[in-house]
Motif scaffolding. Structure first.
Motif, PDB file in Angstrom:
ATOM      1  N   SER A 253      35.008  34.483 -15.318  1.00 22.23           N
ATOM      2  CA  SER A 253      34.691  34.423 -13.893  1.00 22.23           C
ATOM      3  C   SER A 253      35.919  34.640 -13.012  1.00 22.23           C
ATOM      4  O   SER A 253      35.798  34.633 -11.783  1.00 22.23           O
ATOM      5  CB  SER A 253      34.044  33.074 -13.552  1.00 22.23           C
ATOM      6  OG  SER A 253      34.994  32.026 -13.644  1.00 22.23           O
TER       7      SER A 253
ATOM      8  N   GLU B 155      31.990  27.929 -18.754  1.00 28.71           N
ATOM      9  CA  GLU B 155      31.539  28.490 -17.485  1.00 28.71           C
ATOM     10  C   GLU B 155      30.014  28.603 -17.411  1.00 28.71           C
ATOM     11  O   GLU B 155      29.469  28.859 -16.336  1.00 28.71           O
ATOM     12  CB  GLU B 155      32.202  29.842 -17.243  1.00 28.71           C
ATOM     13  CG  GLU B 155      33.694  29.707 -16.932  1.00 28.71           C
ATOM     14  CD  GLU B 155      34.425  31.031 -16.939  1.00 28.71           C
ATOM     15  OE1 GLU B 155      34.930  31.429 -15.880  1.00 28.71           O
ATOM     16  OE2 GLU B 155      34.486  31.674 -18.016  1.00 28.71           O
TER      17      GLU B 155
ATOM     18  N   CYS C  30      35.292  25.444 -12.617  1.00 31.41           N
ATOM     19  CA  CYS C  30      34.110  26.311 -12.540  1.00 31.41           C
ATOM     20  C   CYS C  30      33.356  26.103 -11.233  1.00 31.41           C
ATOM     21  O   CYS C  30      32.900  27.064 -10.600  1.00 31.41           O
ATOM     22  CB  CYS C  30      33.188  26.039 -13.727  1.00 31.41           C
ATOM     23  SG  CYS C  30      33.878  26.500 -15.334  1.00 31.41           S
TER      24      CYS C  30
ATOM     25  N   LYS D  94      32.760  28.906  -8.309  1.00 31.51           N
ATOM     26  CA  LYS D  94      31.430  29.302  -7.851  1.00 31.51           C
ATOM     27  C   LYS D  94      31.316  29.266  -6.336  1.00 31.51           C
ATOM     28  O   LYS D  94      30.436  29.901  -5.765  1.00 31.51           O
ATOM     29  CB  LYS D  94      30.381  28.402  -8.492  1.00 31.51           C
ATOM     30  CG  LYS D  94      30.165  28.681  -9.975  1.00 31.51           C
ATOM     31  CD  LYS D  94      29.178  27.712 -10.588  1.00 31.51           C
ATOM     32  CE  LYS D  94      29.015  27.977 -12.076  1.00 31.51           C
ATOM     33  NZ  LYS D  94      28.105  26.983 -12.719  1.00 31.51           N
TER      34      LYS D  94
END
Length: 273
Positions: free
Chosen positions: A101, A255, A56, A60
């Motif tokens: 994501s 997430e 995660c 990002k």
């Protein structure tokens, strides 16, 4: 099914197998730039959690991330990310699942009809499945792949190191007296395989009071930093004991977890820029 079945029927000489088919083994398209394994010398220290949180954090940053769940008999990745079967494919291979994501993932629990169904296979069969996870999945345009390995340093770990171009290992421990033993096992394994140990994550390191913000070291003072220095591990990170982590993973919302920059020392050691 034959006990030593590797699910590659085209090269199988076993007669009378009820599961035998003549389907050719597909070869998925691959373009994976960097691969790191997440390993622990024992179970129950949060290795899968760390794998998911690293994935995660990397995502990002705008990187294209994949997770290969190599824990064939105890897979956790689909539940953590809220992924369910079936997977789709074409004549050349299988497409990995995509998280909310955009993290790509493959796991045994994305193939089994029920996530609670057990897998009782011996090492050669498990290694065959793992090899197919690498060879037959469309791992296209991946900046960094994380491999969530099962506890210990036996068959699966050797298969990963021998069959995949792995660049480094992150080890996970908990704050207890045996942390030195756990890390020593991972360090020895990495050295024997000529793969660097890039970081140590000490999970459940402390509990932070929600009212006063004070840190309580329930399992005793953290030992991870001392161990990392002793064995020359270049990066060290701490994660707290936080009930919200377990809830997020159980409900498929890993997430949503925010650990701030806790894992930045580990990521800084990865050659992913």
């Amino acid at each position: 099914m034959a006990e030593e079945c590797n699910h590659q029927c085209g090269s199988c000489g076993v007669a009378g197998c009820n599961d035998r088919t003549e389907m050719p083994t597909p070869k998925g398209r691959k373009n994976v730039k960097h691969i790191y394994g997440v390993l622990s010398g024992k179970g129950g220290v949060g290795k899968s959690l760390v794998t998911g949180l690293l994935a995660c954090a990397l995502r990002k940053k705008g990187l294209k991330v994949a997770v290969l769940d190599a824990d064939i008999t105890g897979p956790c990745v689909p539940r953590m990310f809220g992924l369910k079967p079936p997977l789709k494919g074409d004549d050349e291979g299988i497409f990995p699942a995509l998280t909310e994501s955009g993290i790509k993932a493959i796991s045994m629990n994305l193939i089994l009809p029920e996530e609670s169904m057990h897998v009782a296979w011996r090492g050669p069969v498990i290694n065959g499945v793992l090899t197919q996870f690498w060879n037959d999945i469309h791992w296209e345009d991946v900046d960094v792949m994380l491999i969530d390995m099962p506890p210990g340093t036996s068959d699966v770990a050797f298969t990963v190191l021998r069959g995949m171009p792995i660049e480094g290992i992150v080890t996970v421990s908990a704050p207890q007296d045996m942390v030195g033993m756990i890390v020593t096992k991972a360090l020895g394994f990495a050295q024997n395989a000529d793969v660097p140990l890039v970081g140590l994550v000490e999970n459940m390191s402390y509990f932070e009071c929600g009212k006063c913000g004070e840190k309580h070291y329930i399992y005793g003072e953290p030992m991870g930093e001392q161990i990392a220095q002793k064995y020359g591990i270049p990066a060290y990170a701490q994660l707290p004991m936080d009930p919200s982590f377990a809830h997020a993973c159980d409900t498929g919302n890993i997430e949503s977890i925010d650990v701030g920059g806790a894992l930045e020392p580990i990521i800084a050691q990865m050659n992913v820029d």
